[in-house]
Enzyme design. Structure first.
Site, short mmCIF file in Angstrom:
data_model
loop_
_atom_site.label_atom_id
_atom_site.label_comp_id
_atom_site.label_asym_id
_atom_site.label_seq_id
_atom_site.Cartn_x
_atom_site.Cartn_y
_atom_site.Cartn_z
N ASP A 102 0.90 -1.13 -0.04
CA ASP A 102 0.14 0.13 -0.08
C ASP A 102 0.92 1.26 -0.04
O ASP A 102 2.08 1.27 0.36
CB ASP A 102 -0.81 -0.13 1.14
CG ASP A 102 -1.98 -1.15 1.01
OD1 ASP A 102 -2.16 -1.63 0.12
OD2 ASP A 102 -2.44 -1.30 2.33
N1 URA Z 1 -1.26 -6.12 3.83
C1 URA Z 1 -1.74 -4.52 3.79
O1 URA Z 1 -2.90 -4.27 4.31
N2 URA Z 1 -1.02 -3.81 3.37
C2 URA Z 1 0.06 -3.91 2.63
O2 URA Z 1 0.64 -2.95 2.07
C3 URA Z 1 0.54 -5.49 2.43
C4 URA Z 1 -0.15 -6.37 3.27
#
Ligand code: URA
Length: 238
Positions: A102
């Protein structure tokens, strides 16, 4: 492959610069000076010299990046900078991120141009382990460990059993390590939401046997070592 293309692929310089080098007689192929930029070479067998120094052809590149916040795990984006914007000197390799973190997640991200390896790592059937360090806005306890171990139902899918380890915990905040075996969108955040808690910081620290190099500051990257690459390429039998 064309000679100018091969040289550009080796990171010597841009395609335009390579054409000039070739025309000026800086390049030898198997002992003969070649001045034609479209001269066809065999990248495996031919010996190519630039000013008498041998050029090593590399098809694939593998970089470990410590991704900072604010960057999108993609090669292009209309609004935000991408992880590829952080990388200098590898433009001609056309790197892409293997999977997504993310925009606000930091840590280990592999960048490569090896589609086959990326496919192997991302295949949902392979159940590749990924370990995250996370901060949570509440006390994480043994009940959460048990719920995660069972495989938590997230509505549209049930997550595979995950290993949760508590690093520290009090009523305001906890630090945990969580190992998951798939990579669904917002997966870690959604798993904690399902037990009524919020992830306030998320950092990937390990993927398969590949550990984020603690020497890398956020935004820094380096090539994988041969050992790291070998381990990553091993096909797990499960
Ligand atoms: N899980 C999440 O919620 N975000 C990420 O970036 C990776 C795994």
């Amino acid at each position: 492959m064309r000679l100018d293309k091969l040289l550009a692929h080796c990171g010597v310089g841009s395609r335009k610069e390579m054409k000039q080098l070739i025309r000026k007689g800086h390049i030898q192929v198997n002992g003969e000076i070649i001045k034609k930029d479209d001269y066809q070479v065999d990248e495996i067998k031919d010996i190519i010299l630039l000013d008498n120094e041998e050029i090593q052809y590399r098809r694939f590149v593998y970089l470990m990046l410590n991704k900072p916040q604010g960057y999108i795990s993609a090669t292009m984006d209309q609004v935000h900078p991408t992880v590829i914007d952080l990388i200098e000197g590898y433009e001609h390799y056309e790197l892409f991120p293997v999977g997504r973190l993310d925009i606000d997640t930091v840590g280990l991200l592999l960048l490569t141009n090896d589609g086959q390896l990326a496919h192997h790592i991302l295949s949902p059937k392979k159940h590749i382990s990924k370990i995250y360090y996370a901060k949570i806005d509440a006390r994480v306890d043994e009940t959460d460990i048990a719920v995660f171990k069972q495989g938590i139902n997230l509505g549209d899918f049930t997550a595979l059993p995950a290993n949760l380890k508590i690093v520290s915990a009090n009523d305001e905040e906890s630090e945990v390590e969580i190992e998951i075996f798939e990579g669904k969108f917002h997966q870690v955040k959604r798993m904690f939401e399902a037990v009524g808690k919020t992830v306030t910081y998320l950092k990937r620290i390990k993927m398969k046997q590949l550990i984020l190099d603690p020497q890398l500051e956020e935004g820094q990257y380096r090539e994988l070592t041969n050992d790291e690459l070998e381990n990553l390429m091993k096909i797990d039998v499960k």
